[in-house]
Design a protein around this motif. Structure first.
Motif, PDB file in Angstrom:
ATOM      1  N   LYS A 190       4.504  38.305  10.602  1.00  0.00           N
ATOM      2  CA  LYS A 190       3.644  37.337  11.310  1.00  0.00           C
ATOM      3  C   LYS A 190       2.305  37.973  11.675  1.00  0.00           C
ATOM      4  N   ALA A 196      -1.698  36.820  10.774  1.00  0.00           N
ATOM      5  CA  ALA A 196      -2.316  36.239  11.967  1.00  0.00           C
ATOM      6  C   ALA A 196      -3.819  35.994  11.837  1.00  0.00           C
ATOM      7  N   ALA A 197      -4.521  36.777  11.009  1.00  0.00           N
ATOM      8  CA  ALA A 197      -5.959  36.570  10.867  1.00  0.00           C
ATOM      9  C   ALA A 197      -6.245  35.135  10.428  1.00  0.00           C
ATOM     10  N   CYS A 198      -5.412  34.605   9.562  1.00  0.00           N
ATOM     11  CA  CYS A 198      -5.626  33.237   9.067  1.00  0.00           C
ATOM     12  C   CYS A 198      -4.675  32.235   9.712  1.00  0.00           C
ATOM     13  N   HIS A 199      -3.518  32.690  10.141  1.00  0.00           N
ATOM     14  CA  HIS A 199      -2.533  31.792  10.763  1.00  0.00           C
ATOM     15  C   HIS A 199      -2.188  32.332  12.150  1.00  0.00           C
ATOM     16  N   PRO A 200      -3.039  32.066  13.141  1.00  0.00           N
ATOM     17  CA  PRO A 200      -2.775  32.607  14.479  1.00  0.00           C
ATOM     18  C   PRO A 200      -1.452  32.094  15.055  1.00  0.00           C
ATOM     19  N   ASP A 201      -1.023  30.908  14.616  1.00  0.00           N
ATOM     20  CA  ASP A 201       0.281  30.399  15.050  1.00  0.00           C
ATOM     21  C   ASP A 201       1.060  30.017  13.792  1.00  0.00           C
TER      22      ASP A 201
END
Ligand code: HEC
Ligand code: HEC
Ligand code: HEC
Ligand code: HEC
Length: 392
Positions: free
Chosen positions: A289, A293-298
């Protein structure tokens, strides 16, 4: 403006996440191989082995028939409709296939369950597929294990399931080896009518699209079972993760291998990195995860959102398919339609069920390729609606 900039940034970042991809190679056959067991690698690769053993913890079982009541009707005519357990992952494949509550005639059911059968096929050729299930069971020592993905090398990736190499041909060498190692089992397949050999319904990456797969099954006049009440010759699709993830519309197919998202890199006490062999959802791995996270923070919220939409449509369309099956069965019983009229409806039902099943049995619930998932669901819905309209 902001949105375009963000997209451009994302694309640039994606290009930077270049995994040093190892190419896939296939094993030699007919060499009298015996399987080196997982436990025999424990001393050489203690960290990998310990992570592999951790798969034993994954033992929850759900009954899909209870969860998705429509499949009792949709799969009528094949034993899946009575007892369809969710499998518990790599560690329990042999137990799970033995305890399905469904009858097994032949050893070909062991294809994706144990290296002992993989080696048997590699030694004896396609005749191994028609050995009796019980006879093969006596020779089975373990579930999915090192040999399946590494042959007896212990660490190099080798394609030991040769039907994958047969299907990919020259394209195998261009395939990321980590993805190929999973594609040995996480694929749609059928048993060849004469030899009962496991065969993939395509001969190139491009022909993996569900449209091409369906066209091939039509050309072969292939069916896995016939629904006894409707007379529809149906195709049972099986876990097409590889086809879905590598298919047109996939966002990450060129950047990430299956292992990038499902096998995290871990660090041992001495500070050395190794690949965890505990197969899990990327949502269950803090380190994976973090890498997204840089592109999908959640990531979790993002994935759950995609899955909720796909799941809602899959259930709604599956319920329509159930309705179609029951109405068509009534129509057959009532004898008010000509055989020609019934056959036209049967053809729509067969095709609609195929596209629906392609999504229903894919294990990511839309996360691997939501575009392809929606495309299949659109097709299924249109075909089922068309069939229902003919029954009013
Ligand atoms: C020799 C066959 C085989 C190979 C190779 C294989 N799998 Fe599997 N895998 C299975 C079977 C069988 C299941 C049972 C689940 C099912 O059918 O839904 C499974 C289940 C899983 C699950 C779900 C585990 C759970 O918690 O239920 C994950 C994740 C998974 N595999 C990932 C992978 C990845 C990643 C690779 C490649 C590195 C891979 N598999 C290669 C046969 C295989
Ligand atoms: C970009 C990341 C990504 C890649 C690459 C990827 N997957 Fe997945 N996969 C996911 C996500 C996200 C899910 C949904 C997980 C969840 O529901 O918790 C998933 C779910 C699964 C599941 C079901 C897991 C379970 O616990 O039931 C299997 C099996 C699986 N993937 C196999 C594969 C195979 C085989 C490949 C390669 C052909 C692959 N995945 C490539 C992200 C990925
Ligand atoms: C389902 C496929 C699969 C199975 C089964 C499997 N591996 Fe792996 N293995 C992989 C993948 C994928 C990698 C990552 C390869 C890479 O990054 O180059 C890997 C990497 C490795 C490596 C390289 C070192 C590292 O940590 O990356 C070793 C050693 C290894 N595996 C040993 C084993 C052993 C021992 C077993 C049995 C206990 C086993 N593997 C079972 C797929 C598998
Ligand atoms: C460089 C940016 C970037 C990175 C890093 C990245 N992603 Fe993505 N991802 C995207 C973009 C852009 C999309 C498309 C978003 C959309 O369609 O709304 C996407 C879509 C997805 C999807 C949905 C696919 C679909 O078909 O709808 C999943 C699942 C996913 N990413 C998982 C991951 C995982 C897991 C990682 C980390 C291993 C990861 N991503 C890393 C940019 C990235």
């Amino acid at each position: 403006m902001k949105k375009t900039l963000l997209m451009a940034l994302c694309v640039a970042l994606l290009l930077m996440v270049c995994v040093s991809a190892q190419a896939a190679t296939a094993t030699a056959t007919g060499t009298g191989v015996t399987v080196i067991k997982a436990a025999d690698w424990a001393e050489t690769y203690p960290d990998v082995y310990a992570s592999y053993e951790k798969n034993a913890e994954n033992e929850a079982v759900f009954d899909h028939v209870e969860e998705y009541p429509m499949i009792a009707t949709v799969y009528e005519g094949m034993a899946f409709n009575k007892f369809y357990n969710s499998a518990r992952g790599h560690y329990y494949t042999v137990q799970d296939v033995t305890n399905t509550g469904r009858p097994h005639a032949l050893a070909n059911c062991f294809t994706c369950k144990t290296p002992d059968f993989t080696a048997k096929v590699n030694n004896e050729g396609v005749s191994a597929y028609t050995i009796k299930f019980e006879d093969m069971l006596a020779e089975v020592n373990e579930s999915v294990s090192c040999y399946n993905c590494h042959a007896n090398t212990g660490n190099e990736l080798v394609v030991t399931h040769t039907y994958l190499a047969d299907a990919m041909g020259d394209e195998l060498a261009g395939l990321n080896a980590e993805t190929a190692s999973c594609a040995q089992c996480h694929v749609e397949y059928y048993f060849a009518p004469e030899t009962k050999a496991v065969t993939l319904p395509y001969d190139s990456l491009a022909a993996m699209h569900p449209d091409s797969i369906y066209a091939l099954f039509e050309e072969m006049n292939f069916a896995d079972y016939t629904n006894p009440r409707t007379g529809v010759a149906q195709i049972k699709v099986q876990h097409p993760e590889f086809e879905t993830y590598m298919g047109a519309g996939s966002v990450h197919a060129a950047q990430f291998s299956c292992a990038d998202c499902h096998m995290e890199k871990a660090t041992n006490e001495a500070g050395e990195t190794y690949t965890s062999h505990y197969w899990q959802s990327p949502l269950a791995s803090e380190s994976i995860k973090a890498s997204c996270a840089a592109c999908h923070p959640d990531l979790e919220g993002f994935v759950k959102g995609i899955q909720a939409k796909a799941e809602e449509r899959t259930i709604a369309i599956g319920t329509k398919l159930e309705e179609l099956t029951n109405k068509l069965a009534d129509a057959v019983a009532a004898g008010k339609y000509s055989e020609e009229e019934l056959n036209a409806i049967r053809a729509l039902n067969r095709k609609g069920q195929f596209y629906w099943d392609f999504v229903f049995v894919e294990n990511s619930e839309g996360a691997h390729n939501s575009r392809l998932t929606n495309e299949c669901l659109d097709k299924a819905e249109q075909l089922i609606d068309e069939a229902l309209a003919k029954l009013v």
